[in-house]
Every structure is written in C-alpha cells, then in structure tokens.
Design a protein around this motif. Sequence first.
Motif, PDB file in Angstrom:
ATOM      1  N   SER A 122       0.855  -1.179   0.000  1.00  0.00           N
ATOM      2  CA  SER A 122       0.000   0.000   0.000  1.00  0.00           C
ATOM      3  C   SER A 122       0.893   1.231   0.000  1.00  0.00           C
ATOM      4  N   PHE A 123       0.435   2.251  -0.659  1.00  0.00           N
ATOM      5  CA  PHE A 123       1.203   3.469  -0.846  1.00  0.00           C
ATOM      6  C   PHE A 123       1.041   4.375   0.369  1.00  0.00           C
ATOM      7  N   LEU A 124       2.167   4.828   0.920  1.00  0.00           N
ATOM      8  CA  LEU A 124       2.136   5.707   2.084  1.00  0.00           C
ATOM      9  C   LEU A 124       2.370   7.141   1.614  1.00  0.00           C
ATOM     10  N   LEU A 125       1.285   7.880   1.500  1.00  0.00           N
ATOM     11  CA  LEU A 125       1.312   9.221   0.938  1.00  0.00           C
ATOM     12  C   LEU A 125       2.172  10.182   1.746  1.00  0.00           C
ATOM     13  N   GLN A 126       2.211  10.033   3.053  1.00  0.00           N
ATOM     14  CA  GLN A 126       2.985  10.962   3.883  1.00  0.00           C
ATOM     15  C   GLN A 126       4.465  10.939   3.506  1.00  0.00           C
ATOM     16  N   GLU A 127       4.993   9.767   3.262  1.00  0.00           N
ATOM     17  CA  GLU A 127       6.399   9.643   2.870  1.00  0.00           C
ATOM     18  C   GLU A 127       6.644  10.348   1.536  1.00  0.00           C
ATOM     19  N   TYR A 128       5.721  10.179   0.606  1.00  0.00           N
ATOM     20  CA  TYR A 128       5.814  10.810  -0.713  1.00  0.00           C
ATOM     21  C   TYR A 128       5.762  12.329  -0.588  1.00  0.00           C
ATOM     22  N   ARG A 129       4.850  12.815   0.241  1.00  0.00           N
ATOM     23  CA  ARG A 129       4.721  14.269   0.431  1.00  0.00           C
ATOM     24  C   ARG A 129       5.978  14.852   1.076  1.00  0.00           C
ATOM     25  N   THR A 130       6.586  14.107   1.985  1.00  0.00           N
ATOM     26  CA  THR A 130       7.828  14.566   2.604  1.00  0.00           C
ATOM     27  C   THR A 130       8.913  14.720   1.539  1.00  0.00           C
ATOM     28  N   LEU A 131       8.993  13.758   0.629  1.00  0.00           N
ATOM     29  CA  LEU A 131       9.961  13.863  -0.467  1.00  0.00           C
ATOM     30  C   LEU A 131       9.653  15.071  -1.358  1.00  0.00           C
ATOM     31  N   GLN A 132       8.378  15.319  -1.617  1.00  0.00           N
ATOM     32  CA  GLN A 132       8.011  16.479  -2.427  1.00  0.00           C
ATOM     33  C   GLN A 132       8.434  17.785  -1.737  1.00  0.00           C
ATOM     34  N   GLU A 133       8.231  17.850  -0.427  1.00  0.00           N
ATOM     35  CA  GLU A 133       8.645  19.039   0.328  1.00  0.00           C
ATOM     36  C   GLU A 133      10.170  19.196   0.281  1.00  0.00           C
ATOM     37  N   ASP A 134      10.874  18.082   0.441  1.00  0.00           N
ATOM     38  CA  ASP A 134      12.337  18.130   0.389  1.00  0.00           C
ATOM     39  C   ASP A 134      12.823  18.575  -0.986  1.00  0.00           C
ATOM     40  N   GLU A 136      11.249  20.600  -2.999  1.00  0.00           N
ATOM     41  CA  GLU A 136      11.013  22.050  -3.056  1.00  0.00           C
ATOM     42  C   GLU A 136      12.098  22.822  -2.309  1.00  0.00           C
ATOM     43  N   LYS A 137      12.681  22.197  -1.301  1.00  0.00           N
ATOM     44  CA  LYS A 137      13.745  22.834  -0.513  1.00  0.00           C
ATOM     45  C   LYS A 137      15.112  22.669  -1.174  1.00  0.00           C
ATOM     46  N   GLY A 138      15.145  21.941  -2.320  1.00  0.00           N
ATOM     47  CA  GLY A 138      16.389  21.813  -3.057  1.00  0.00           C
ATOM     48  C   GLY A 138      17.143  20.512  -2.859  1.00  0.00           C
ATOM     49  N   SER A 139      16.549  19.527  -2.220  1.00  0.00           N
ATOM     50  CA  SER A 139      17.236  18.260  -1.982  1.00  0.00           C
ATOM     51  C   SER A 139      17.409  17.474  -3.284  1.00  0.00           C
ATOM     52  N   GLN A 140      18.646  17.184  -3.649  1.00  0.00           N
ATOM     53  CA  GLN A 140      18.923  16.403  -4.851  1.00  0.00           C
ATOM     54  C   GLN A 140      18.501  14.951  -4.671  1.00  0.00           C
ATOM     55  N   PHE A 141      18.660  14.433  -3.447  1.00  0.00           N
ATOM     56  CA  PHE A 141      18.201  13.062  -3.190  1.00  0.00           C
ATOM     57  C   PHE A 141      16.702  12.952  -3.452  1.00  0.00           C
ATOM     58  N   ALA A 142      15.927  13.923  -2.974  1.00  0.00           N
ATOM     59  CA  ALA A 142      14.471  13.894  -3.168  1.00  0.00           C
ATOM     60  C   ALA A 142      14.123  13.928  -4.651  1.00  0.00           C
ATOM     61  N   VAL A 143      14.853  14.724  -5.423  1.00  0.00           N
ATOM     62  CA  VAL A 143      14.626  14.782  -6.872  1.00  0.00           C
ATOM     63  C   VAL A 143      14.851  13.409  -7.493  1.00  0.00           C
TER      64      VAL A 143
END
Length: 172
Positions: A122-134, A136-143
């Motif tokens: 099952s997909f855990l949306l909170q984890e995905y949203r955290t990556l999206q926020e990261d 936006e803050k410029g995290s290359q890992f998140a990209v």
Amino acid sequence: MVDWPTKPPGADVLWPTIPSNPLDSMNEDQLLLLWQDKKNAIERAKVEEMDLRKYIVKREFPKPTEGMNNKDLGNGYVLKAAIKYNYNLADNDTVENTLEKLSKLGNAGSAIADRLVSWKPSFLLQEYRTLQEDKEKGSQFAVQALDVINQMLTITEGAPTLEIKAPKDKKR
C-alpha cells in the motif's frame, strides 16, 4: 427557445444573454441549498433501499448460503441474492504471530500459512509528500528518489467531496 440574431458589433452591454445552463441563473445560496437537498435525498434513499434489501433477503432466504442464492418467482423470473461476508485481518503483528503458530503445527500448517494470507503493498502518501517538500527545498536526493518512485506511480484525479458544515451552537 429563442433564436437571437447575430450580435451586432458594440452591443455588448445591452445584448441579451441566455444562460447555457439553467443553474447559472441561481445565486450561490440557492445553488448550495439545492445541492444539499439532493444530497440529503440520496442519503435517505440509500438507507431506505439498504434496509428494504436486507429485509427482502432475510424474508425470502431465511437460511442463506454464502454466494448466489436463487428463488424461483414463476413465469421464468428468478430472485437472486448475493450473500457476502467481509473477511478482515487483524494488524500485521497479530497476523504474523498467528501464521507463525500455524506453521508450527507441522508441514500442513506451514503450507496453509504460506497460502492463507497475501501481502499487498500500500502506498504511504505521507512519505511521498515529505519527499516532495524536500525537493522544493532543493534536496537532490528527493529529486532522484521522486524520479524513481514516479516510474511505479500513476496519479489520477479523484471525485471531489463537498460539505456544508453548520456552525456549532453556542452554549448559553
């Protein structure tokens, strides 16, 4: 329906317009009250239909079996009732402990434990949203992570919900 002639140039202000949808002529309050009335009517109808359906099934099939139950009504008509039960598992820890106990019953228990439960991701949306926020803050890992994740993910628009919430009564 009125056939209006072609609007002459410069007649923007006085030229009559016909709403393309009859709801366009309603103000916001009228529109929301109409929607609320329709929504309430649907909810009442759903509850009444379900109550009637359950009553008919109980009355016509006093000893139902799981699956399809049929009753001949005559003249080729058949009343069909699908009897369903919901089978819900406990939390994962309980399930894993139970399957372990089942496996300890021997080879047959182990074989059943292997086939009894399937593990669905099952997909855990909170984890995905955290990556999206990261991101936006410029995290290359998140990209990079989102590029990989988006290869297995399809996002489609769901149906919107709408609610009119009444104000809380003030205590006197």
